[in-house]
Design a protein around this motif. Sequence first.
Motif, short mmCIF file in Angstrom:
data_model
loop_
_atom_site.label_atom_id
_atom_site.label_comp_id
_atom_site.label_asym_id
_atom_site.label_seq_id
_atom_site.Cartn_x
_atom_site.Cartn_y
_atom_site.Cartn_z
N UNK A 191 -0.64 11.36 -5.07
CA UNK A 191 -2.00 11.31 -5.60
C UNK A 191 -2.03 10.24 -6.67
N UNK A 192 -3.03 9.34 -6.60
CA UNK A 192 -3.10 8.34 -7.65
C UNK A 192 -4.53 8.08 -8.11
N UNK A 193 -4.62 7.66 -9.36
CA UNK A 193 -5.88 7.32 -10.00
C UNK A 193 -6.42 6.05 -9.35
N UNK A 194 -7.75 5.94 -9.23
CA UNK A 194 -8.32 4.77 -8.57
C UNK A 194 -8.15 3.48 -9.36
N UNK A 195 -7.79 3.59 -10.64
CA UNK A 195 -7.50 2.40 -11.43
C UNK A 195 -6.00 2.10 -11.48
N UNK A 196 -5.19 2.84 -10.74
CA UNK A 196 -3.76 2.58 -10.69
C UNK A 196 -3.50 1.19 -10.11
N UNK A 197 -2.72 0.38 -10.81
CA UNK A 197 -2.29 -0.92 -10.29
C UNK A 197 -1.14 -0.66 -9.32
N UNK A 198 -1.30 -1.14 -8.09
CA UNK A 198 -0.28 -0.88 -7.07
C UNK A 198 -0.21 -2.05 -6.09
N UNK A 199 0.87 -2.08 -5.34
CA UNK A 199 1.07 -3.11 -4.32
C UNK A 199 1.84 -2.48 -3.17
N UNK A 200 2.06 -3.25 -2.12
CA UNK A 200 2.91 -2.78 -1.02
C UNK A 200 3.63 -3.97 -0.41
N UNK A 201 4.71 -3.69 0.30
CA UNK A 201 5.55 -4.76 0.80
C UNK A 201 5.63 -4.82 2.31
N UNK A 202 6.53 -5.65 2.79
CA UNK A 202 6.74 -5.84 4.23
C UNK A 202 7.53 -4.68 4.82
N UNK A 203 7.38 -4.48 6.11
CA UNK A 203 8.15 -3.48 6.84
C UNK A 203 9.29 -4.18 7.57
N UNK A 204 10.49 -3.94 7.12
CA UNK A 204 11.67 -4.59 7.72
C UNK A 204 12.40 -3.66 8.68
N UNK A 205 11.79 -2.50 9.00
CA UNK A 205 12.46 -1.53 9.86
C UNK A 205 11.99 -1.63 11.31
N UNK A 206 12.59 -0.81 12.17
CA UNK A 206 12.24 -0.79 13.59
C UNK A 206 11.08 0.15 13.90
N UNK A 207 10.51 0.78 12.88
CA UNK A 207 9.46 1.78 13.12
C UNK A 207 8.24 1.49 12.26
N UNK A 208 7.06 1.75 12.81
CA UNK A 208 5.82 1.53 12.08
C UNK A 208 5.61 2.62 11.03
N UNK A 209 4.92 2.26 9.96
CA UNK A 209 4.56 3.21 8.91
C UNK A 209 3.09 3.57 9.03
N UNK A 210 2.79 4.89 8.92
CA UNK A 210 1.40 5.38 8.97
C UNK A 210 1.13 6.26 7.77
#
Length: 280
Positions: A191-210
């Motif tokens: 759970x995160x606040x809508x003003x939370x500063x966040x990012x995401x990275x690349x997927x280097x694995x053999x499986x998709x993330x959902x």
Amino acid sequence: MRTAVNNLRDRFRTDGYAFPLDALTPEEAARALTDCRTYLRAVSSVGGAMAQYAMFPKIHLVATWADRLVHHPALLGLAESLLGPDLMVWSTNLFTRPAHSGGSLAWHQDAVYLGLNGYQEHAVRVWVALTDTTAANGTMRYSRGSHAQGALAHRWGGTHIEDIMRGEEVAVEVDESSSVAVVLTAGQCSAHHLAMVHCSGANTTDHSRYNFAIDYISPKVRPTEGEDSALTVRGEGGSGFLPEARPLSDFHPDAVRQFYAATARRQARIDHTVRHRSTT
């Protein structure tokens, strides 16, 4: 129970997030993932606006698996512990990262794009893992405590296509040492606040993330301007949003009509918010 709720609320207020939080059983998560993949194939075959808005912001209005998740007792209990007994769902979103995909998102805040008043105390985004979520498959990273700075200015990090694809980024330096990767097993959530500063990275694995995200709000939230709609899921709804109805079945004709109206209404508001930000 009261101690657990207070601890969760304190973590959320101090850090701007809380995880890992148990939500779905492994069986429920597996079923939701299967249903999600079926849904994505269906909307892709339909095309048009249905495919354009397949990933956001009103999945729960046409897909019963998404409607089931926003009403899940564990998720409602989590939202109530943070926002109180009266709850609405403002938005649902799918965040996927295909296997071996190089895409990433820059450090940013969601709040600056949403056009909501009262989100500071009366809204939360719940991010549900339908698959295991790890640093290797590009999970989110939070900048601890950054929500306390409020809505920040954003800028483009550069002019190259890679910079554009990463999106706007906060116009302040992020202390990387304060960041934390949101590592979850399938069925858990953050759970995160809508003003939370966040990012995401690349997927280097053999499986998709959902991941499936739900924006819960209390009736104290209001759109900054213009009409908007929301689905009451617990207690009493608010007068600031037009009411939405649960789908009777997947892609029921009434649900599809509601979906098209709600997404058009929402997109008009988001477009106005973005234009206003670019001129101020």
